[in-house]
Design a protein around this motif. Structure first.
Motif, short mmCIF file in Angstrom:
data_model
loop_
_atom_site.label_atom_id
_atom_site.label_comp_id
_atom_site.label_asym_id
_atom_site.label_seq_id
_atom_site.Cartn_x
_atom_site.Cartn_y
_atom_site.Cartn_z
N ARG A 14 0.95 -1.31 0.05
CA ARG A 14 -0.14 -0.10 -0.07
C ARG A 14 0.80 1.04 0.01
O ARG A 14 2.06 1.14 0.56
N GLY A 97 1.76 1.14 -4.74
CA GLY A 97 0.13 0.91 -4.76
C GLY A 97 -0.78 1.34 -5.94
O GLY A 97 -1.82 1.63 -5.95
N ASP A 174 -4.20 0.88 -5.04
CA ASP A 174 -5.00 1.79 -4.64
C ASP A 174 -5.38 2.63 -5.83
O ASP A 174 -6.46 3.22 -5.89
#
Length: 275
Positions: A14, A97, A174
């Protein structure tokens, strides 16, 4: 990311997030290439923002530098000027991410659908049993239940693209950078995969930057459409898309009031004879 390992699997850990910062900010980016000793400007002074949970589509004339822009944003090539910030931090190398999916599925022919989908997880060192379970779940979510053990040569073009999408999403990026991933599909398959993609990314509040040459695709799937000029490309126009319907149903979006008007206005903006 390399020519051997598909860029779509690149989303790793992440990304570090600066509180309140949008996932992506592009500020005054420019890029030129050297062609036989002649400087060819591709990206002019270009700025844009991608907000959290937002789907943004980018359209522009053929050859205006859309793919060059994506390659710059994900760190494959360096800009000549300007700044690219991911989650509030100026980009250094390839951002964490972020998943990058191309028009070509780049599936490895000697691996099954399941093994292709779990490739990125294997590279990241995720335990084999966990990687298999996560890949199975993602394939099922994308309508490929029962096809996990099939090799790419036995799958249709739409199925192959679903496997490529599963390989991207299973890494839980993400942000998704999508470079015309549905362009080679027939219309029916395109609508189905667009709907599946929109549903998955909206449910998970992921952000998406989609490059497409299909204006109807851009309007039906995106919250915002950015129109680029011809080279050296800049932002020519921007549209906030409000269709008043569920944004995971591509047929319903195309039937919404205002859809045709958006398409016509963007089409007029893309008329290179006026630029």
């Amino acid at each position: 990311m390399s020519a051997v390992v598909p860029p779509a699997i690149a989303a790793g850990a992440r990304a570090p997030v600066q509180a309140g910062a949008p996932p992506l900010v592009v500020a005054h980016v420019a890029k030129s290439f050297d062609a036989d000793g002649r400087v060819v400007p591709v990206i002019g002074d270009l700025s844009l923002t991608l907000n959290e949970g937002e789907i943004v589509a980018i359209v522009g004339p053929s050859g205006c530098g859309k793919t060059t822009l994506l390659n710059t944003l994900c760190g494959l090539i360096a800009p000549d000027a300007g700044r690219v910030s991911w989650f509030g931090r100026e980009m250094s190398g390839q951002p964490a991410g972020v998943g990058y999916m191309l028009q070509k599925d780049l599936l490895l022919p000697w691996r099954t659908a399941l093994r292709n989908a779990m490739l990125g997880l294997e590279i990241r060192g995720v335990p084999l049993s966990e990687a298999e379970e996560r890949a199975h779940v993602m394939l099922d979510q994308l309508g490929l239940h029962g096809f996990a053990d099939h090799y790419p040569t036995t799958l249709s073009g739409g199925m192959r693209q679903r496997v490529a999408l599963a390989r991207t999403l299973v890494n839980e990026p993400d942000v998704l950078l999508l470079d015309e991933p549905f362009a080679a599909l027939d219309f029916q398959t395109k609508l189905l995969i667009e709907s599946d993609t929109a549903k998955l990314v909206r449910e998970s509040q992921r952000s998406v930057l989609l490059i497409t040459h299909d204006i109807e695709e851009a309007v039906s799937i995106a919250d915002r459409v950015i129109v680029l000029s011809k080279r050296p490309t800049r932002v020519k126009a921007m549209y906030d898309i409000a269709l008043g319907t569920e944004r995971t149903d591509m047929i319903a979006a195309r039937e919404s009031a205002g859809f045709v008007d958006y398409v016509r206005r963007i089409w007029a903006d893309l008329d290179v004879t006026r630029q």
